[in-house]
Design a protein around this motif. Structure first.
Motif, mmCIF file in Angstrom:
data_model
loop_
_atom_site.group_PDB
_atom_site.id
_atom_site.type_symbol
_atom_site.label_atom_id
_atom_site.label_comp_id
_atom_site.label_asym_id
_atom_site.label_seq_id
_atom_site.Cartn_x
_atom_site.Cartn_y
_atom_site.Cartn_z
ATOM 1 N N ARG A 9 0.742 -1.260 -0.128
ATOM 2 C CA ARG A 9 -0.202 -0.150 -0.005
ATOM 3 C C ARG A 9 0.615 1.337 -0.074
ATOM 4 N N VAL A 10 2.140 1.106 0.091
ATOM 5 C CA VAL A 10 3.069 2.184 0.212
ATOM 6 C C VAL A 10 2.728 2.862 -1.363
ATOM 7 N N GLN A 11 2.868 4.328 -1.263
ATOM 8 C CA GLN A 11 3.245 5.127 -2.376
ATOM 9 C C GLN A 11 4.579 5.938 -2.036
ATOM 10 N N LEU A 12 5.599 5.672 -3.091
ATOM 11 C CA LEU A 12 6.761 6.240 -2.942
ATOM 12 C C LEU A 12 6.911 7.528 -3.706
ATOM 13 N N ARG A 13 6.964 8.462 -2.829
ATOM 14 C CA ARG A 13 7.071 9.978 -3.307
ATOM 15 C C ARG A 13 8.435 10.098 -3.878
ATOM 16 N N GLU A 14 8.548 10.428 -5.271
ATOM 17 C CA GLU A 14 9.806 10.670 -6.262
ATOM 18 C C GLU A 14 10.096 12.112 -6.191
ATOM 19 N N ILE A 15 10.530 12.678 -5.330
ATOM 20 C CA ILE A 15 11.068 13.929 -5.046
ATOM 21 C C ILE A 15 12.384 14.213 -4.438
ATOM 22 N N ILE A 16 13.080 15.331 -4.802
ATOM 23 C CA ILE A 16 14.256 15.649 -4.109
ATOM 24 C C ILE A 16 14.000 16.329 -2.898
ATOM 25 N N VAL A 17 14.563 15.784 -1.788
ATOM 26 C CA VAL A 17 14.366 16.330 -0.463
ATOM 27 C C VAL A 17 15.337 17.241 -0.154
ATOM 28 N N ASP A 18 15.026 18.815 -0.116
ATOM 29 C CA ASP A 18 16.048 19.821 0.281
ATOM 30 C C ASP A 18 15.914 19.831 1.756
ATOM 31 N N ALA A 19 16.700 19.301 2.329
ATOM 32 C CA ALA A 19 16.752 19.250 3.765
ATOM 33 C C ALA A 19 16.965 20.640 4.514
ATOM 34 N N PRO A 20 17.846 21.427 3.957
ATOM 35 C CA PRO A 20 18.033 22.882 4.377
ATOM 36 C C PRO A 20 16.753 23.776 4.161
ATOM 37 N N LEU A 21 16.166 23.515 3.079
ATOM 38 C CA LEU A 21 14.576 24.191 2.821
ATOM 39 C C LEU A 21 13.525 23.535 3.790
ATOM 40 N N GLY A 22 13.793 22.218 4.233
ATOM 41 C CA GLY A 22 12.910 22.002 5.401
ATOM 42 C C GLY A 22 13.116 22.683 6.767
ATOM 43 N N ALA A 23 14.429 23.032 7.033
ATOM 44 C CA ALA A 23 14.715 23.685 8.161
ATOM 45 C C ALA A 23 14.195 25.274 8.042
ATOM 46 N N VAL A 24 14.242 25.796 6.780
ATOM 47 C CA VAL A 24 13.767 27.174 6.958
ATOM 48 C C VAL A 24 12.275 27.191 6.963
#
Length: 316
Positions: A294-309
């Protein structure tokens, strides 16, 4: 009585807030300067600086240096108004407080928060929505948020206690495989040759000497030639890669019960080992879909510094 006409008129400040987000990982440190609408004004990269007990000052110094260069690139003077630092090794409250105090001494921001690096990656992938973030770089961790906002982690306890499927885990197994190849002249001999070439060494005895002083980050760096060998069809490297994929899927399986059967189960992958073209990512994706259909694998580039922002923008 009238006031002199030459007195300056008070105007409220209209300057927009400046945010600082930092991803302080095991292999690299990245800082971003941004506006509250998440427009990035400047970025900078530096060496890895994982937080270790008693070494908060050194970690803070690296973060300050990289953040200062990001601010210079943005043309913005520090301190920022708000900052969030996501740091490898900051999974416990004591380490977070210690690092926060050390960073505060550098005057990088008026308001500062330190969180685990998995938390900023989760924010980068999903914002405030539910989901599971799997990060595999020097170390490994799964970080999950359910629809109530509850957080849970799996793994991420460092190379001595776990980090299954990580760069260190892969590098360590490659060294063991190389040692067996030396004794048996078996299928791993090609992998041994590749490791020696990567390190600029000529013979196995030199590798033994290298390994006695190698840091976890140096061992983790061996994952790059191992995955390259797997892509080229090396049997030993392919086996190590498949075993690493199993370990990473198990990290996801630990947090999966947080989600009700009728909840979407979305997984995003991050970290240097899980780029889309990586054989580890290919093996992980196949294993994940087999284990959790049932997993949906999200195909994205995870920009961790932007997550911190993003987290800095939400600070009160």
């Amino acid at each position: 009585m009238s006031l002199p006409s030459n007195l300056p008129t008070f105007q409220p400040s209209t300057a927009p807030s400046i945010l600082l987000g930092v991803d302080a990982g095991g292999s690299h440190t990245t800082a971003a300067i941004a506006r509250p609408d998440l427009t990035v004004l400047g970025r900078a990269d530096g060496p890895g600086t994982p937080l270790r007990p008693g070494a908060a000052a050194a970690t803070a110094a690296t973060i300050a240096e990289v953040a200062t260069r990001a601010a210079r690139a943005a043309g913005i003077p520090l301190p920022a108004d708000r900052a969030v630092v996501g740091a490898a090794g900051a999974g416990r409250a004591f380490e977070r407080r210690e690092l926060r105090d050390a960073i505060a001494a550098h005057g990088l921001a008026r308001l500062l928060e330190v969180v685990a690096d998995g938390e900023i990656a989760l924010a980068a992938a999903f914002g405030t929505e539910p989901g599971i973030l799997l990060n595999a770089g020097t170390g490994s961790i799964a970080y999950a948020r359910d629809r109530t906002g509850r957080l849970r982690r799996s793994g991420g306890y460092g190379w001595q206690l776990g980090d299954e499927g990580s760069g260190y885990w892969i590098g360590r197994r490659a060294l063991a495989s190389a040692a067996k190849a030396r004794d048996r002249m078996g299928e791993a001999s090609g992998l041994l040759a590749r490791i020696l070439a990567t390190l600029g060494l000529r013979e196995f005895d030199e590798l033994v000497r290298w390994a006695t002083t190698a840091t976890p980050s140096q061992v983790a760096a061996l994952a790059t030639p191992v995955l390259a060998a797997a892509k080229d069809g090396d049997a030993s490297a392919r086996r190590i890669t498949a075993e690493a994929a199993v370990e990473l899927v198990e990290l996801v399986q630990v947090v999966e019960p947080m989600f009700a059967p009728d909840d979407p189960l979305i997984v995003a992958a991050a970290g240097g080992l899980l780029r889309e073209e990586s054989p580890l990512y290919v093996a992980f994706r196949a294993r994940l879909q087999a284990a959790l259909p049932r997993v949906q694998l999200r195909e994205i580039i995870v920009d961790a510094p932007l997550g911190a922002v993003r987290l800095a923008a939400e600070m009160k």
